[in-house]
Design an enzyme around this catalytic site. Structure first.
Site, short mmCIF file in Angstrom:
data_model
loop_
_atom_site.label_atom_id
_atom_site.label_comp_id
_atom_site.label_asym_id
_atom_site.label_seq_id
_atom_site.Cartn_x
_atom_site.Cartn_y
_atom_site.Cartn_z
N GLU A 129 34.28 36.06 40.39
CA GLU A 129 35.35 35.91 39.40
C GLU A 129 36.73 35.83 40.04
O GLU A 129 37.60 35.06 39.60
CB GLU A 129 35.29 37.04 38.37
CG GLU A 129 35.89 38.37 38.77
CD GLU A 129 35.00 39.16 39.70
OE1 GLU A 129 35.40 40.28 40.09
OE2 GLU A 129 33.91 38.68 40.06
N ASP A 130 36.97 36.62 41.12
CA ASP A 130 38.28 36.58 41.75
C ASP A 130 38.49 35.27 42.51
O ASP A 130 39.60 34.75 42.59
CB ASP A 130 38.49 37.79 42.66
CG ASP A 130 37.34 37.97 43.65
OD1 ASP A 130 36.34 37.24 43.54
OD2 ASP A 130 37.45 38.85 44.52
N ASP A 154 40.79 47.23 40.18
CA ASP A 154 39.46 47.83 40.10
C ASP A 154 39.63 49.34 40.06
O ASP A 154 40.63 49.88 40.56
CB ASP A 154 38.61 47.43 41.31
CG ASP A 154 38.05 46.03 41.17
OD1 ASP A 154 38.15 45.46 40.07
OD2 ASP A 154 37.51 45.51 42.17
N GLU A 155 38.65 50.01 39.52
CA GLU A 155 38.80 51.46 39.33
C GLU A 155 38.87 52.22 40.65
O GLU A 155 39.41 53.33 40.70
CB GLU A 155 37.64 52.00 38.50
CG GLU A 155 36.29 51.86 39.18
CD GLU A 155 35.17 52.49 38.37
OE1 GLU A 155 35.46 53.06 37.31
OE2 GLU A 155 34.02 52.40 38.82
N ASP A 156 38.34 51.65 41.73
CA ASP A 156 38.36 52.36 43.01
C ASP A 156 39.50 51.91 43.91
O ASP A 156 39.52 52.23 45.10
CB ASP A 156 37.03 52.19 43.72
CG ASP A 156 36.66 50.73 43.91
OD1 ASP A 156 37.40 49.87 43.38
OD2 ASP A 156 35.65 50.44 44.55
N ARG A 186 37.20 40.33 32.61
CA ARG A 186 38.46 40.84 33.15
C ARG A 186 39.58 39.80 33.06
O ARG A 186 40.76 40.14 33.24
CB ARG A 186 38.28 41.29 34.60
CG ARG A 186 38.16 40.18 35.62
CD ARG A 186 37.98 40.75 37.01
NE ARG A 186 39.01 41.74 37.33
CZ ARG A 186 38.89 42.66 38.28
NH1 ARG A 186 37.78 42.73 38.99
NH2 ARG A 186 39.86 43.50 38.52
N ARG A 191 29.33 34.86 47.70
CA ARG A 191 30.71 34.37 47.74
C ARG A 191 30.77 33.01 48.43
O ARG A 191 31.56 32.15 48.03
CB ARG A 191 31.60 35.40 48.44
CG ARG A 191 31.72 36.71 47.67
CD ARG A 191 32.66 37.69 48.35
NE ARG A 191 34.06 37.44 48.05
CZ ARG A 191 34.71 37.87 46.98
NH1 ARG A 191 34.06 38.58 46.06
NH2 ARG A 191 35.98 37.61 46.80
#
Length: 759
Positions: free
Chosen positions: A643-644, A555-557, A539, A715
Site C-alpha cells: 500500500e505504501d 503505524d502503531e509501532d 489507511r 514488495r
C-alpha cells in the site's frame, strides 16, 4: 446677386463632376447591375514570367481540386445533413441525464460478438474503458454505452471496414437511436473527397472523431480526438523529448517539414506550395512524390529533385533539432505528425483550415501551437521569427505537458474523452479551463473532491493559497483486541503534544472491537476511533473525520518525538504536493533479471517514503480511492507490503517529483503488524510472530527468516506489477535530505530550534 448665383451654380457643377469622376463607376454598377448576379468564373491570375514560376496544376484543378473546404458553408452543412439527421444535437436534447443519476457516470461496453473481429487500435480503446474506474458490466447501471463494432476505419476501401453497421446497430435493444452512446472514429470517407461520411447513421450518439471539420462538429456534444497510429502505446507511453536542463537557447532549424507531396486531389494545394518557404538554411521543407501506386503517372518536373533532397535529411533528426514543425493537412484534416511534433517539443504550426483541434473544449491550443492559414503560407516564416524566445520556451513546455497529460497513450486519450463527457453532466462541478491547462492536468483533479483550487495541493503558488496550519495524525492500529501496546501509547502522547496537531484519528483494523475510551491516553486534542474493513487500502480511504489538509500517516509501532513531528510538518508546508517523511527506501532497475528491484539498503538514493511515518495532503486519499481502479486496490489488499509503494507511485505519477526525507533521531524499523486474535491477521497481513525486513537505513543486510523474505519478495512483485499497470515507472529518485538549520553545527544549543533531534 448675379455673382452669387454664378458661384452657387459653379459649386453645384463641380460637385457633380467630382461625383462622376470618383463615384461614377459605382453608380453605373448600381444602376445597371444591381439586379444581376456575377456568374463569370473568377479568372486565374496570369503570371508575368511563366519561366520563373511554373505551374504544377492547371487553373481548373486549382479552382476546385475536389476539396470540400472550397464549398460554401451552406453546401457543406447540406452534405452533412444528408448523412446525419441529428446535426443539431446537444447534451440537453440528445442525452438522457436520468440514466446517470442513480449509479453515477458508468460506461458499458457491448460484449464482443462471435466472428466479429476488431482492429488492434479499437481493442486498445475498449481495453482502456474496461480498465477504467467508470466501467460497469451491468447495462442497467450504465450512463454511457460504447459499441463493440469497430467503427474506427470507415474508408470502404480499407480492409478493416465493417459493413452493414446500420443493420447491426438497429438490432441492439440498447441502441435507442444512438442516445447515450459514444462512437469512436479515426478515418472517415474515401478517395477522392474523403468526406465525413461514416457509412451509417449515428443518430443521437456522441461522436469522438479524428480530423473533425468545424462545420460538421456539434459543439458541446461531439468530441474531437487526435489521429494516432496503431503503434500508439496502450498505457504509459514514451516521455516527451524536452528534458530539464537540456533546452538549447537556439536550435539548428527554425521551421521544418518532411512528408508526402500530393500531386493531385484533396490536400495537394497546401503541400504543393510548401517548397516556396524552403531556404536550405534554417527553414527546411522537404516533400516526396514517391508514394502511392501511380505516382509516376502524375509526376511533374520538380519530383526528381524533391525526391533526392528528401533522402538527405532524417525525419527524427529534424524533429529533435527544430523549434517549429509545420503540420499541414493530409488527405484528411488531421495527421500523425501532430502528436509527433508535440512529443518532440517541436511547436506545431498548423495548416489545416477548418480543423476542430483535439479536445479544444478543454485545451487552450493558443499556448502550445501556432494556428496558421493555408492561404497565408508565405507569411508563416516571418510570423514565427517574431515570437520572443521566452514565449517559445513556454510553448515548448506546454507541448510536453499536453503530451504527457492527454496524448502519450491510448488510455489517456480515452480517459480524457470520458472526463470531458462527465464534466458536461454536472457543469456546476466541472473542471475549469485553467485546471485542464496546468499541471497536473484535468485527469488528476477530481471535481467530486472540491471545485475550489485552494483545496488541492498543486495550486498554492499560482494563486497565493497556503495549506492549513494544523495536521491530522492518522494511526493504523492492529494490536490485539482488548489491549493497547506501549508503543502506540507513547506515539499518541508525542504527537498530541505537537503545537500543530489538530486531532488524532485511529483506524482500528481488527475485527474485534476497539478498547473502551478509558483505556486510551488522555490528550489535549480530540481522539477519534474509526472502524476499518481490515484491508490495507483502508489507511488511504477519504474518511470524513480527516478535516485538515495535512495528514500524518503513522503505524502503531512508529517511534517519533514531538520535535521530529514539528520539524517534518514545517517542511511539508513548504512542499504540500509531496510526501514528506522519515523512513525511506528506493527502487532500481535490475538489468540481469530485466525487472525493477526494491532495496532497503543504506544508500544516498531514495524514491519511496514509507507511510509508517509520513506527511502528505489529504487529497491523495481521494485520488487513491476514487481515481485508481479497483483492481489496484485489490492488489494492495492481497499483499502484505504494497500500500505504501502504491501511494508513492501515485504521488510521483501526479507530481513528477520525488518524496522528501527529513531528519530522524532513530533508525526506523519496518515491523510487520501483529494481530494474534484477529483471525490470523487482517486481510493481506502476515500471521503473528513474523519479523520484518531490517531497517531501511541499516548497512547492507540480509533479510532474515522466511516471513521477512516473503515480505521483501512481495514488495518486489508489487513494484513490478505497478510499473506494468502504469506502463512506466513513475517513481523519481532523489538524494535530498532536509535537516534543521544549524543541525549538528558546533554552535550553542540555545541557537538551535530543534536541539533534541541531535540526541
Amino acid at each position: 446677386m448675379q455673382t452669387r448665383k454664378k458661384y452657387i451654380f459653379l459649386t453645384f457643377l463641380a460637385s457633380w463632376l467630382l461625383l462622376f469622376l470618383f463615384g461614377g463607376d459605382q453608380l453605373r454598377r448600381f444602376a445597371f447591375f444591381s439586379g444581376r448576379k456575377a456568374e463569370a468564373r473568377r479568372s486565374w491570375p496570369h503570371w508575368t514570367d511563366r519561366s520563373l514560376l511554373k505551374s504544377f496544376a492547371d487553373a481548373e484543378e486549382l479552382q476546385r481540386d475536389g476539396d470540400p473546404s472550397l464549398l460554401s458553408p451552406r453546401e457543406r452543412r447540406a452534405a452533412w445533413l444528408s448523412v446525419y439527421g441529428s446535426s443539431r444535437c446537444r447534451m440537453e436534447t440528445c442525452f438522457d441525464f436520468s440514466r446517470c443519476e442513480k449509479h453515477g457516470f458508468k460506461v458499458f461496453t457491448y460484449p464482443q460478438e462471435r466472428g466479429q473481429p476488431v482492429s488492434e487500435t479499437y481493442g486498445k480503446i475498449l481495453s482502456s474503458i474496461e480498465r477504467s474506474r467508470y466501467h460497469t458490466a451491468n447495462p442497467e447501471e450504465a450512463c454511457l454505452f460504447v459499441l463493440s463494432i469497430d467503427t474506427l476505419d470507415r474508408d470502404h476501401l480499407s480492409g478493416q471496414y465493417v459493413r452493414n453497421v446500420d443493420e447491426k446497430i438497429r438490432g441492439f435493444p440498447l441502441w435507442n437511436g444512438g442516445r447515450n452512446h459514444l462512437i469512436f472514429n479515426l478515418y472517415s470517407g474515401t478517395w477522392p473527397d474523403y468526406a465525413g461520411d461514416l457509412g451509417f447513421d449515428i443518430g443521437q450518439a456522441i461522436l469522438a472523431k479524428a480530423s473533425f471539420d468545424t462545420e460538421s462538429f456539434r459543439p458541446g456534444f461531439d468530441i474531437s480526438i487526435p489521429l494516432f497510429s496503431k503503434d500508439h502505446p496502450q498505457r504509459g507511453g514514451d516521455r516527451g523529448w524536452l528534458y530539464q536542463d537540456s533546452v538549447p537557447p537556439k536550435k539548428k532549424y527554425l521551421l521544418v517539414f518532411k512528408g508526402k507531396r500530393y500531386l493531385t486531389g484533396i490536400g495537394s494545394g497546401t503541400r504543393n506550395a510548401l517548397h516556396h518557404i524552403h531556404n536550405g538554411k534554417d527553414i527546411i521543407s522537404l516533400t516526396t512524390c514517391k508514394h502511392g501506386k501511380d505516382w509516376e503517372k502524375h509526376k511533374d518536373t520538380r519530383c526528381d529533385k524533391d525526391n533526392i533532397d528528401y533522402e538527405r535529411f532524417d525525419y527524427q533528426e529534424l524533429l529533435h533539432n527544430s523549434t517549429f514543425c509545420i503540420v499541414p493537412r493530409g488527405r484528411r484534416l488531421g495527421s500523425f505528425r501532430f502528436l509527433e511534433a508535440l512529443q518532440a517539443a517541436c511547436i506545431p504550426v498548423l495548416l489545416s483550415d477548418g480543423w476542430e483541434l483535439p479536445f479544444a473544449e478543454a485545451i487552450d491550443w493558443g499556448k502550445a501551437a501556432v494556428v496558421g492559414s493555408e492561404r497565408l503560407l508565405l507569411q508563416i516564416p516571418s510570423a514565427v521569427r517574431c515570437i520572443h524566445p521566452e514565449r517559445v520556451l513556454a510553448f515548448q513546455q506546454q507541448t510536453q505537458f499536453l503530451w504527457d497529460a492527454y496524448f502519450s497513450s491510448v488510455d489517456k486519450i480515452v480517459h480524457t474523452t470520458l472526463e470531458i463527457i462527465k464534466d458536461r453532466l454536472s457543469p456546476h462541478r466541472s473542471r475549469s479551463r485553467f485546471v485542464w491547462n496546468v499541471l497536473p492536468g484535468g485527469l488528476l483533479v477530481l471535481p467530486d473532491f472540491s471545485t475550489h483550487l485552494g483545496d488541492f495541493p498543486f495550486y498554492y503558488l499560482q494563486h497565493g493559497y497556503s495549506p492549513s496550519k494544523k495536521f491530522t495524525a492518522f494511526v493504523r492500529a492492529v494490536s490485539q483486541a482488548g489491549s493497547l501496546s506501549q508503543p502506540i501509547l507513547r506515539l499518541i502522547q508525542a504527537v498530541s503534544a505537537s503545537q500543530f496537531c489538530a486531532q488524532i484519528v485511529v483506524l482500528w483494523s481488527c475485527e474485534k472491537p476497539a478498547p473502551p475510551s478509558g483505556k486510551w491516553p488522555q490528550t489535549t486534542v480530540p481522539l477519534t476511533i474509526v472502524q476499518g474493513r481490515r484491508q490495507l487500502s483502508d489507511r488511504f480511504f477519504p474518511f470524513e473525520a480527516i478535516q485538515t489538509d495535512a495528514v500524518l500517516s503513522l503505524d502503531e509501532d512508529t517511534s517519533l518525538s514531538t520535535s521530529e513531528v514539528d520539524f517534518a510538518f514545517s517542511v511539508w508546508r513548504s512542499f504540500p504536493e509531496r510526501i514528506v517523511g522519515f523512513p525511506t527506501q528506493s527502487h532500481f532497475w535490475d538489468p540481469e533479471q530485466g525487472r525493477w528491484g526494491y532495496t532497503s539498503r543504506w544508500t544516498n538514493e531514495l524514491s519511496i517514503v514509507l507511510t509508517a511515518a509520513a506527511f502528505y495532503h489529504r487529497y491523495y486519499h481521494s485520488l487513491f480511492t476514487e481515481y485508481l481502479p479497483a483492481e489496484l486496490r485489490e492488489l494492495v489488499d492481497g499483499l502484505a507490503a504494497c500500500e505504501d509503494i502504491l501511494m508513492n507511485v501515485l504521488v510521483a505519477a501526479v507530481t513528477k517529483l520525488p518524496p522528501i526525507k527529513v531528519t530522524q533521531r532513530k533508525q526506523h524499523k519496518e515491523a510487520v503488524a501483529q494481530q494474534a486474535e484477529c483471525r490470523d491477521g487482517a486481510a493481506g497481513t502476515p500471521p503473528p510472530g513474523q519479523r520484518s525486513p531490517p531497517a531501511p537505513h541499516s548497512a547492507p543486510a540480509k533479510v532474515k527468516g522466511t516471513a521477512g523474505s516473503r515480505r521483501f519478495s512481495q514488495r518486489h512483485g508489487c513494484l513490478n506489477q505497478l510499473a506494468d499497470w502504469f506502463g512506466y515507472m513513475p517513481l523519481v529518485s532523489s538524494q535530498l535530505r532536509l535537516d534543521p538549520v544549524l543541525f549538528k553545527d558546533q554552535v550553542s544549543v540555545l541557537r538551535k530550534k530543534y536541539p533534541s533531534l541531535e540526541k
